[in-house]
Design a protein around this motif. Structure first.
Motif, PDB file in Angstrom:
ATOM      1  N   THR A  53      -8.070 -14.438 -17.514  1.00  0.00           N
ATOM      2  CA  THR A  53      -7.671 -15.816 -17.770  1.00  0.00           C
ATOM      3  C   THR A  53      -8.013 -16.642 -16.535  1.00  0.00           C
ATOM      4  N   SER A  55      -7.906 -20.285 -14.743  1.00  0.00           N
ATOM      5  CA  SER A  55      -7.140 -21.533 -14.806  1.00  0.00           C
ATOM      6  C   SER A  55      -7.442 -22.405 -13.605  1.00  0.00           C
ATOM      7  N   HIS A  89      -7.641 -20.158 -10.449  1.00  0.00           N
ATOM      8  CA  HIS A  89      -6.716 -19.030 -10.512  1.00  0.00           C
ATOM      9  C   HIS A  89      -7.272 -18.028 -11.517  1.00  0.00           C
ATOM     10  N   ARG A  91      -6.355 -14.401 -13.519  1.00  0.00           N
ATOM     11  CA  ARG A  91      -5.374 -13.376 -13.898  1.00  0.00           C
ATOM     12  C   ARG A  91      -6.135 -12.326 -14.688  1.00  0.00           C
ATOM     13  N   GLU A  93      -5.799  -8.668 -16.741  1.00  0.00           N
ATOM     14  CA  GLU A  93      -4.943  -7.648 -17.349  1.00  0.00           C
ATOM     15  C   GLU A  93      -5.827  -6.504 -17.823  1.00  0.00           C
ATOM     16  N   LEU A  98      -0.762  -6.360 -15.964  1.00  0.00           N
ATOM     17  CA  LEU A  98      -1.311  -7.194 -14.900  1.00  0.00           C
ATOM     18  C   LEU A  98      -1.939  -6.327 -13.821  1.00  0.00           C
ATOM     19  N   SER A 101      -3.845 -11.064  -9.831  1.00  0.00           N
ATOM     20  CA  SER A 101      -3.530 -12.471 -10.029  1.00  0.00           C
ATOM     21  C   SER A 101      -3.720 -13.147  -8.686  1.00  0.00           C
ATOM     22  N   SER A 114      -3.503 -14.315  -3.145  1.00  0.00           N
ATOM     23  CA  SER A 114      -3.422 -13.178  -4.045  1.00  0.00           C
ATOM     24  C   SER A 114      -1.963 -12.890  -4.358  1.00  0.00           C
ATOM     25  N   VAL A 115      -1.682 -12.596  -5.617  1.00  0.00           N
ATOM     26  CA  VAL A 115      -0.312 -12.343  -6.038  1.00  0.00           C
ATOM     27  C   VAL A 115      -0.044 -10.870  -6.170  1.00  0.00           C
ATOM     28  N   THR A 116      -1.067 -10.033  -6.495  1.00  0.00           N
ATOM     29  CA  THR A 116      -0.824  -8.611  -6.693  1.00  0.00           C
ATOM     30  C   THR A 116      -0.873  -7.883  -5.387  1.00  0.00           C
TER      31      THR A 116
END
Length: 116
Positions: A53, A55, A89, A91, A93, A98, A101, A114-116
């Motif tokens: 995804t 964004s 952004h 994401r 999966e 997940l 991200s 980075s979120v992960t």
């Protein structure tokens, strides 16, 4: 938490993770292409469903891409949308879980956040 500050370590060098299963080792966005690299040591050699995804920073979805991908090696994805020439952004999966991200900047090939 302060009591444990000196005993908690974050390192990819520590032999704590056996790297047996598929995970995303790195992502790289440069100009008009995204490269996703999966760990080479995976014991899982089957394909999996991947959902990406894309964004804008404000959360507006630019595009969603789905397909089947091998569980090892790398995957190269064309970034043909004009909105993906600036920071976006991403994401990812894998089989509904997940795996990554983060905010990528294709102008500099850097992960902004980075979120992960």
């Amino acid at each position: 938490v302060e009591h444990y500050r000196n005993t908690i370590q974050i390192s990819n060098q520590a032999p704590l993770f056996h790297k047996n299963w598929t995970y995303i080792e790195s992502t790289s966005a440069l100009e008009d292409a995204l490269t996703i690299r999966f760990n080479a040591s995976t014991q899982e050699r089957n394909s999996f469903h991947i959902r990406m995804t894309f964004s804008k920073p404000d959360g507006r979805v630019v595009t969603v891409r789905e397909g089947v991908s091998p569980a090892f090696g790398s995957l190269r994805v064309s970034l043909s949308e004009r909105d993906l020439r600036e920071p976006f952004h991403l994401r990812i999966e894998l089989d509904g879980d997940l795996a990554f991200s983060g905010m990528l900047d294709p102008r500099t090939d850097q992960i902004v956040r980075s979120v992960t």
